[in-house]
Design a protein around this motif. Structure first.
Motif, mmCIF file in Angstrom:
data_model
loop_
_atom_site.group_PDB
_atom_site.id
_atom_site.type_symbol
_atom_site.label_atom_id
_atom_site.label_comp_id
_atom_site.label_asym_id
_atom_site.label_seq_id
_atom_site.Cartn_x
_atom_site.Cartn_y
_atom_site.Cartn_z
ATOM 1 N N VAL A 1 -10.528 -31.869 -25.613
ATOM 2 C CA VAL A 1 -9.588 -30.942 -24.986
ATOM 3 C C VAL A 1 -10.181 -29.537 -25.045
ATOM 4 N N ILE A 2 -10.168 -28.845 -23.900
ATOM 5 C CA ILE A 2 -10.778 -27.525 -23.781
ATOM 6 C C ILE A 2 -9.738 -26.538 -23.251
ATOM 7 N N ALA A 3 -9.510 -25.467 -24.000
ATOM 8 C CA ALA A 3 -8.656 -24.368 -23.543
ATOM 9 C C ALA A 3 -9.546 -23.150 -23.344
ATOM 10 N N PHE A 4 -9.264 -22.350 -22.326
ATOM 11 C CA PHE A 4 -10.113 -21.181 -22.082
ATOM 12 C C PHE A 4 -9.297 -20.011 -21.559
ATOM 13 N N ASP A 5 -9.883 -18.819 -21.721
ATOM 14 C CA ASP A 5 -9.341 -17.603 -21.118
ATOM 15 C C ASP A 5 -9.989 -17.432 -19.759
ATOM 16 N N ASN A 6 -9.190 -17.406 -18.701
ATOM 17 C CA ASN A 6 -9.747 -17.189 -17.379
ATOM 18 C C ASN A 6 -10.206 -15.731 -17.251
ATOM 19 N N THR A 7 -10.813 -15.393 -16.149
ATOM 20 C CA THR A 7 -11.435 -14.090 -15.948
ATOM 21 C C THR A 7 -10.492 -12.929 -16.296
ATOM 22 N N GLY A 8 -10.975 -12.038 -17.170
ATOM 23 C CA GLY A 8 -10.217 -10.846 -17.541
ATOM 24 C C GLY A 8 -9.125 -11.066 -18.557
ATOM 25 N N VAL A 9 -8.929 -12.315 -18.995
ATOM 26 C CA VAL A 9 -7.864 -12.652 -19.939
ATOM 27 C C VAL A 9 -8.438 -12.737 -21.356
ATOM 28 N N GLY A 10 -7.739 -12.162 -22.340
ATOM 29 C CA GLY A 10 -8.177 -12.282 -23.725
ATOM 30 C C GLY A 10 -9.599 -11.799 -23.916
ATOM 31 N N ARG A 11 -10.432 -12.657 -24.493
ATOM 32 C CA ARG A 11 -11.814 -12.278 -24.771
ATOM 33 C C ARG A 11 -12.769 -12.539 -23.612
ATOM 34 N N ILE B 1 -13.561 -19.556 -31.672
ATOM 35 C CA ILE B 1 -13.701 -19.226 -30.261
ATOM 36 C C ILE B 1 -15.182 -19.246 -29.901
ATOM 37 N N LYS B 2 -15.512 -19.952 -28.830
ATOM 38 C CA LYS B 2 -16.872 -19.995 -28.316
ATOM 39 C C LYS B 2 -16.921 -19.202 -27.007
ATOM 40 N N THR B 3 -18.125 -18.921 -26.539
ATOM 41 C CA THR B 3 -18.283 -18.273 -25.237
ATOM 42 C C THR B 3 -19.344 -19.002 -24.429
ATOM 43 N N VAL B 4 -19.213 -18.903 -23.108
ATOM 44 C CA VAL B 4 -20.209 -19.475 -22.206
ATOM 45 C C VAL B 4 -20.338 -18.546 -21.005
ATOM 46 N N SER B 5 -21.571 -18.355 -20.547
ATOM 47 C CA SER B 5 -21.835 -17.504 -19.390
ATOM 48 C C SER B 5 -21.839 -18.344 -18.128
ATOM 49 N N ALA B 6 -21.091 -17.894 -17.119
ATOM 50 C CA ALA B 6 -20.982 -18.633 -15.864
ATOM 51 C C ALA B 6 -21.797 -17.952 -14.772
ATOM 52 N N ALA B 7 -22.026 -18.685 -13.689
ATOM 53 C CA ALA B 7 -22.828 -18.181 -12.582
ATOM 54 C C ALA B 7 -22.183 -16.995 -11.876
ATOM 55 N N ASN B 8 -20.863 -16.833 -12.048
ATOM 56 C CA ASN B 8 -20.172 -15.700 -11.417
ATOM 57 C C ASN B 8 -20.272 -14.420 -12.240
ATOM 58 N N GLY B 9 -21.043 -14.469 -13.345
ATOM 59 C CA GLY B 9 -21.248 -13.293 -14.175
ATOM 60 C C GLY B 9 -20.212 -13.093 -15.259
ATOM 61 N N ILE B 10 -19.261 -13.992 -15.355
ATOM 62 C CA ILE B 10 -18.205 -13.874 -16.364
ATOM 63 C C ILE B 10 -18.595 -14.603 -17.640
ATOM 64 N N GLU B 11 -18.323 -13.968 -18.766
ATOM 65 C CA GLU B 11 -18.474 -14.591 -20.079
ATOM 66 C C GLU B 11 -17.105 -15.130 -20.471
ATOM 67 N N TYR B 12 -16.968 -16.452 -20.475
ATOM 68 C CA TYR B 12 -15.668 -17.077 -20.739
ATOM 69 C C TYR B 12 -15.516 -17.403 -22.219
ATOM 70 N N ALA B 13 -14.343 -17.094 -22.770
ATOM 71 C CA ALA B 13 -13.994 -17.478 -24.133
ATOM 72 C C ALA B 13 -13.213 -18.783 -24.088
ATOM 73 N N TYR B 14 -13.513 -19.688 -25.029
ATOM 74 C CA TYR B 14 -12.811 -20.966 -25.036
ATOM 75 C C TYR B 14 -12.803 -21.570 -26.428
ATOM 76 N N ARG B 15 -11.879 -22.500 -26.630
ATOM 77 C CA ARG B 15 -11.840 -23.336 -27.834
ATOM 78 C C ARG B 15 -11.799 -24.785 -27.392
ATOM 79 N N GLU B 16 -12.415 -25.657 -28.160
ATOM 80 C CA GLU B 16 -12.344 -27.082 -27.844
ATOM 81 C C GLU B 16 -12.168 -27.900 -29.109
ATOM 82 N N VAL B 17 -11.419 -28.993 -28.974
ATOM 83 C CA VAL B 17 -11.168 -29.905 -30.082
ATOM 84 C C VAL B 17 -11.270 -31.333 -29.561
ATOM 85 N N GLY B 18 -11.410 -32.259 -30.496
ATOM 86 C CA GLY B 18 -11.391 -33.668 -30.136
ATOM 87 C C GLY B 18 -12.746 -34.186 -29.691
ATOM 88 N N GLU B 19 -12.875 -35.474 -29.797
ATOM 89 C CA GLU B 19 -14.094 -36.153 -29.361
ATOM 90 C C GLU B 19 -13.698 -37.275 -28.422
#
Length: 283
Positions: free
Chosen positions: A63-73, A10-28
């Motif tokens: 392919v990128i899957a993520f947890d939207n705001t308040g979901v999961g991590r 699981i990776k994280t990225v900080s967005a301009a809306n102040g949310i830290e999003y958790a996501y996983r990505e696979v594939g090239e």
């Protein structure tokens, strides 16, 4: 592709809306290729994507899957409207510097995908709507009592989820048990979704389903190519709503998968992934 979705961290990225999003990505993806962003169903987190499906989708694309705001991590509080969920999803794509993406929305995620296509059409190249219904469809105001009782209680009971996501046939039920086994065998699990997320998401689902013939017109503005898919026995979002949605969106395609319910895309993961790839790659 060197790693399966079941292996990637699981990776994280900080967005301009102040949310830290958790996501996983696979594939090239191919050079200049467009990534595929996945939008999850009611109460689901990153773990609820079947690795067999995601790996099949990731053949030749990112392919990128993520947890939207308040979901999961992901941080923040889950909003109670589809429109805000869509704005939050757009903030995530902005944080990853995605100027264009293909979107695959599943169930609640399909509602969010429609809204993204209406709010920021330039972001969306092609859209896959799995177990989908348009806003305002008569009869969509909440789910049948036995369905919300099965998936909406404080404690999630796997056997009850199987009843909604798969048909009673031996083949469908077996496929569902195998899919659930693939989902939850990884070492690094996502954080469970909270009761606040459950309540907010069902509020959003219920509001989306308030009957309104005028709201049905909104999806006629979607210009991106659309592929609508469902199982023939989905008790959560009945196939007739997917047919209605496909009929409203100009040029939309539809496919209904046999002996399948809400989890048709996991049960028929190889066929569905092939159909999605054909749709996304077609010139």
């Amino acid at each position: 592709m060197t790693q399966s979705y079941a292996q990637v961290p699981i990776k994280t990225v900080s967005a301009a809306n102040g949310i830290e999003y958790a996501y996983r990505e696979v594939g090239e993806g191919r050079e200049g290729g467009v990534p595929l962003v996945l939008l999850m169903h009611f109460r689901g987190n990153l773990d609820y994507w079947d690795p067999a499906l995601v790996d099949a989708l990731a053949q030749g694309r990112r392919v990128i899957a993520f947890d939207n705001t308040g979901v999961g991590r992901s941080s923040g509080t889950t909003p109670s409207t589809i429109a805000q969920m869509a704005l939050d999803a757009i903030a995530f794509t902005d944080a990853l510097d995605l100027t264009q993406a293909d979107i695959l929305g599943f169930s609640l995620g399909s509602f969010v995908a429609q809204e993204i296509a209406l709010i920021r059409p330039a972001l969306v190249r092609r859209i896959v709507l799995a177990s989908a219904a348009p806003q305002g469809a008569p009869g969509m105001h909440g789910w049948a009592k036995w369905v919300i009782d099965a998936v909406g209680e404080p404690e999630i009971v796997p056997a009850s989820v199987l009843d909604v996501f798969y048909t009673p046939s031996a083949g469908s039920r077996s496929a569902g048990e195998k899919a659930m086994g693939r989902m939850f065998t990884r070492e690094e699990l996502d954080a469970p979704t909270t009761w606040q997320t459950r309540q907010a998401q069902y509020d959003a689902v219920s509001a989306w389903g308030v009957p309104s013939f005028s709201l049905l017109e909104r999806v006629t503005a979607i210009q991106a190519p659309v592929f609508v898919a469902n199982g023939d026995s989905d008790p959560m979002i009945l196939p007739r709503y997917s047919h209605l949605l496909a009929g409203l969106i100009p040029g939309a395609e539809i496919k209904i998968y046999p002996d399948a319910a809400h989890g048709f895309l996991f049960q028929h993961h190889e066929q569905f992934a092939g159909d999605v790839a054909h749709f996304l790659d077609r010139q």
